[in-house]
Design a protein around this motif. Structure first.
Motif, PDB file in Angstrom:
ATOM      1  N   ARG A   1       0.815  -1.218   0.000  1.00 16.60           N
ATOM      2  CA  ARG A   1       0.000   0.000   0.000  1.00 16.60           C
ATOM      3  C   ARG A   1       0.848   1.267   0.000  1.00 16.60           C
ATOM      4  NH1 ARG A   1      -2.798  -0.401   5.931  1.00 16.60           N
ATOM      5  NH2 ARG A   1      -3.219  -2.507   5.171  1.00 16.60           N
TER       6      ARG A   1
ATOM      7  N   GLY B   1      -6.292  -2.678   2.548  1.00 12.98           N
ATOM      8  CA  GLY B   1      -6.202  -1.429   3.309  1.00 12.98           C
ATOM      9  C   GLY B   1      -6.028  -0.240   2.383  1.00 12.98           C
ATOM     10  N   GLU B   2      -6.101   0.926   2.959  1.00 16.07           N
ATOM     11  CA  GLU B   2      -6.039   2.160   2.183  1.00 16.07           C
ATOM     12  C   GLU B   2      -4.630   2.400   1.684  1.00 16.07           C
ATOM     13  OE1 GLU B   2      -6.912   6.954   2.773  1.00 16.07           O
ATOM     14  OE2 GLU B   2      -7.401   5.518   4.341  1.00 16.07           O
TER      15      GLU B   2
END
Length: 293
Positions: free
Chosen positions: A121, A287-288
């Motif tokens: 990420r 996830g972001e």
């Protein structure tokens, strides 16, 4: 002999096939199960041959219908060799090395054939590196080059997927080479007697979404397998099951203009003739996503 470690219905197993033959195998816990590949490698070539005979009496195994695992999931050492093809050294902006450039991988980064390579990420600079793997079968130190291949029990494939902006943050490359889910290893382990000595003269190819992005011969290795085993044994005691990831040829995404990064939905294949083909899709880490710190 060719071996594949796999999982089916929550149980692990080991399958084997003769060169070009179909696979059959046994599950852990079966009375005839010969042990996992790591234990067999530690016991040597005769143990592998005996295991192959035992597995041949097991049930047929369709490798496309099971979860393939890294052949050796927890090697005591994963030694990777950088800049081991002259054309890759040049495209990376380095002189041809006079001594092997090595770095380590950790077992927590390993995934098997078919498992997703994970783009972290914190970065979009996820690169491919197709490589040949040599597996140590006989340990030792101060090994003469002319005897070095006697210490190699077999071969496999690796995609040394690299997070480039993290790799280049410091003079050493370790962090960018060890993100979880970036070390694709497999799909099978091939005993050395089925291949040319040192895997010389074999074509190594990487494809991204079907397009050839790396294409070379293992003859172009600056430090061949025997040289790596012997030279590094000046410092390191090799142990059975140690893994040497021998280096990648030119064509990596970092060197292209514009750079070619792997992204979710891509599929990367690494193939070495007579060894096999390692195939992995690419996904985003859950996830972001956020900018690199």
């Amino acid at each position: 002999m060719r071996f594949a470690a796999f999982r089916k219905d929550g149980r692990t197993g080991l399958a084997a096939a003769g060169n070009g033959g179909s696979y059959s195998g046994l599950m852990a816990g079966d009375p005839a199960y010969p042990g996992d590949l790591a234990s067999l490698v530690a016991r040597g070539a005769e143990a592998l041959a005996e295991a192959g005979r035992a597995l041949s009496r097991g049930a047929p195994v369709d490798l496309d219908a099971v979860e393939l695992l890294p052949p050796l999931p927890s090697p005591s050492k994963i030694v990777c060799v950088g800049l081991n093809y002259a054309d890759h050294s040049a495209e990376s902006g380095f002189a041809v090395p006079s001594y092997p450039t090595i770095f380590g991988r950790f077992a927590t980064s390993l995934i098997g054939h078919g498992a997703p390579i994970v783009r972290p990420r914190v970065s979009e600079q996820l690169d491919y590196e197709g490589e040949l793997v040599a597996v140590i079968g006989r340990g030792g130190r101060h090994i003469p080059k002319e005897r070095a291949l006697e210490h190699v029990i077999g071969y496999s494939l690796f995609n040394d997927a690299s997070v480039r902006d993290y790799q280049t943050r410091t003079p050493q490359w370790t962090v960018g080479k060890n993100f979880d889910g970036t070390g694709a290893f497999g799909p099978v382990f091939v005993t050395a007697d089925e291949l040319p000595p040192g895997c010389r003269g074999l074509r190594i190819t990487t494809r991204l979404n079907g397009q050839v992005v790396q294409d070379a011969s293992t003859d172009a290795l600056i430090f061949d397998v025997a040289t790596l085993v012997a030279t590094l044994s000046e410092a390191i005691t090799w142990e059975p099951g140690d893994v040497i990831v021998t280096g990648t040829p030119s064509g990596v995404g970092l060197a292209r203009k514009p750079p070619l990064w792997m992204k979710p939905g891509d599929v990367c294949e690494v193939e070495v003739e007579r060894v096999g083909m390692l195939r992995n899709p690419v996904v985003d880490e859950a996830g972001e996503r956020r900018a690199a710190a």
